[in-house]
Design a protein around this motif. Structure first.
Motif: not given
Length: 455
Positions: A375-379
């Motif tokens: 995931a590139t923005a938030l996990r």
């Protein structure tokens, strides 16, 4: 988690996503990812622009209201504001992707377990059609096949349901439940051997494989019955399964239901990726507003009359029937790349360019670590004290991991550090190893700091 598995979707559901839609999504994600990289992490730029009145007047981004730990709700709201349909800087109308694990991420407890217990109590597991328990799993040991045959074969003809809900079937129910729940026979012998620990978990897969002989529609009806029972049972309820007791309740997390609804309203393409059987998760996901064609579970192949076989659908370079690439750790990455992002062949097993990946992911277990890392923005991590996942979440090298205690019956604080520097990672052959960052450096042991709800 004791266990999980799944069934196939009709061909129409698993068809490749249209190229135009995939290309549009890629353009969106490329722009979104570039913005995140330029900022170094999520910032207040999106919400600020919205507050400044530059968003269309008729557009309102959903606001989260449920209780979260620390500043997690604010971080999730930033995600909605930055990537939602109301952000005026979105270059097109394609949807950013969000992916949730299911068991103990969206619900408390395990819907695969709930289904297995229902199948055993109601006598819905069939004796293997050819009489050989080895055919139910390529990884089943001789000791397990022998134990299952001794406990079960005298109760039903090959292919017929076993009476595991009756007194006569108690020993059979106990043996099946032991192999499924503990990965060992009642006598303590290993039940499975020879599998890749990064792409499959044979005890999870076995639930789907034991659904052989039924249609996906029939399995959905069994799962619906189990769902009704587990939602009606009080929190903490137990049920009799064979000679023992087992958990008898499941609850949806209010926070996750609200988040899923808000993401969908804000224009996200929301998916479920679970290591429970496909038709089982389809039934439960409907309660969170997710349609069956946005569920990826363990999928059986089908035979005559649409009946499920014990063989499983493959992903990437793994063909149908090899049974070695389920929705588990790196297998989840493959299935998400294949079914959500439209990547075909061996490339689906690889980490995709940032522009092609999901912007948000949520999970609770080492089972989820690969698709969360993608995931590139938030996990979002629901803390169940799982070694590799918590090592990576607490290390938080890029600032995009957030940790929340379980929303119901949260785990207590772990009293010793997570063994990140020595044994937090599991190699493909099962060997423990250090947890490493993408650059190869070893993550130091991590202290458990997020372990109870905030007041």
């Amino acid at each position: 988690m004791p266990r999980t598995t799944a069934a196939p979707r009709p061909a129409a559901r698993t068809a490749p996503r249209p190229a135009r839609r995939t290309a549009a999504r890629s353009r969106l994600l490329a722009a979104g990812t570039a913005a995140v990289i330029a900022a170094g992490a999520l910032t207040a730029a999106g919400p600020a622009a919205h507050a400044a009145g530059r968003a269309p007047g008729h557009c309102a981004t959903p606001r989260l209201t449920a209780a979260w730990y620390g500043d997690n709700r604010a971080r999730l709201q930033e995600l909605l504001d930055r990537y939602g349909r109301c952000n005026p800087y979105r270059p097109d109308r394609a949807k950013p992707v969000a992916v949730f694990d299911w068991d103990n991420t969206v619900v408390k407890n395990d819907v695969g377990d709930a289904t297995m217990f229902w199948l055993l109590r109601n006598g819905k597991i069939r004796r293997p059609a050819d009489g050989d328990w080895h055919t139910t799993s390529r990884f089943l040991t001789d000791q397990a096949a022998t134990a299952l045959a001794a406990a079960c074969d005298g109760l039903a003809a090959p292919g017929a349901p076993l009476p595991t809900g009756t007194p006569a079937g108690t020993a059979c129910a106990d043996e099946v439940n032991a192999v499924y729940g503990t990965g060992a026979t009642r006598a303590g012998a290993p039940a499975f051997a020879g599998w890749d620990r990064r792409t499959t978990e044979p005890s999870y897969a076995w639930l789907a494989q034991l659904q052989q002989g039924w249609t996906a529609r029939e399995i959905r009806s069994f799962a619906a019955a189990a769902r009704t029972e587990n939602l009606a049972a009080p929190v903490g309820a137990k049920q009799r399964v064979g000679s023992g007791t087992a958990t008898a309740w499941v609850r949806y997390y209010d926070q996750q239901q609200e988040l899923i609804g808000a993401l969908r309203t804000a224009g996200f393409d929301v998916w479920i990726s679970s290591a429970s059987p496909q038709p089982v998760v389809e039934v439960w996901a409907e309660g969170a507003g997710i349609a069956a064609d946005h569920v990826i579970g363990i999928r059986n192949t089908t035979g005559r009359g649409g009946r499920l076989t014990p063989r499983l659908q493959g992903c990437g370079s793994v063909p149908d029937g090899a049974d070695s690439m389920i929705t588990y750790i790196d297998g989840k990455r493959c299935w998400i790349n294949q079914e959500v992002l439209g990547v075909r062949g061996a490339a689906a097993q690889k980490v995709q360019p940032a522009a092609r990946r999901q912007v948000f992911a949520a999970g609770d277990s080492d089972t989820d670590v690969s698709f969360l890392r993608d995931a590139t923005a938030l996990r979002l991590v629901v803390n169940r004290n799982k070694n590799e996942l918590m090592c990576r979440a607490y290390d938080n090298g890029d600032g995009r991991w957030i940790v929340n205690p379980m929303f119901i019956e949260p785990k207590p604080q772990r009293t010793t550090p997570y063994p990140c520097s020595t044994s937090g990672y599991t190699e493909r052959d099962g060997t423990p190893a250090p947890v490493r960052r993408p650059d190869g450096t070893v993550i130091a042991d991590q202290t458990d700091t997020v372990h109870q709800p905030s007041n």
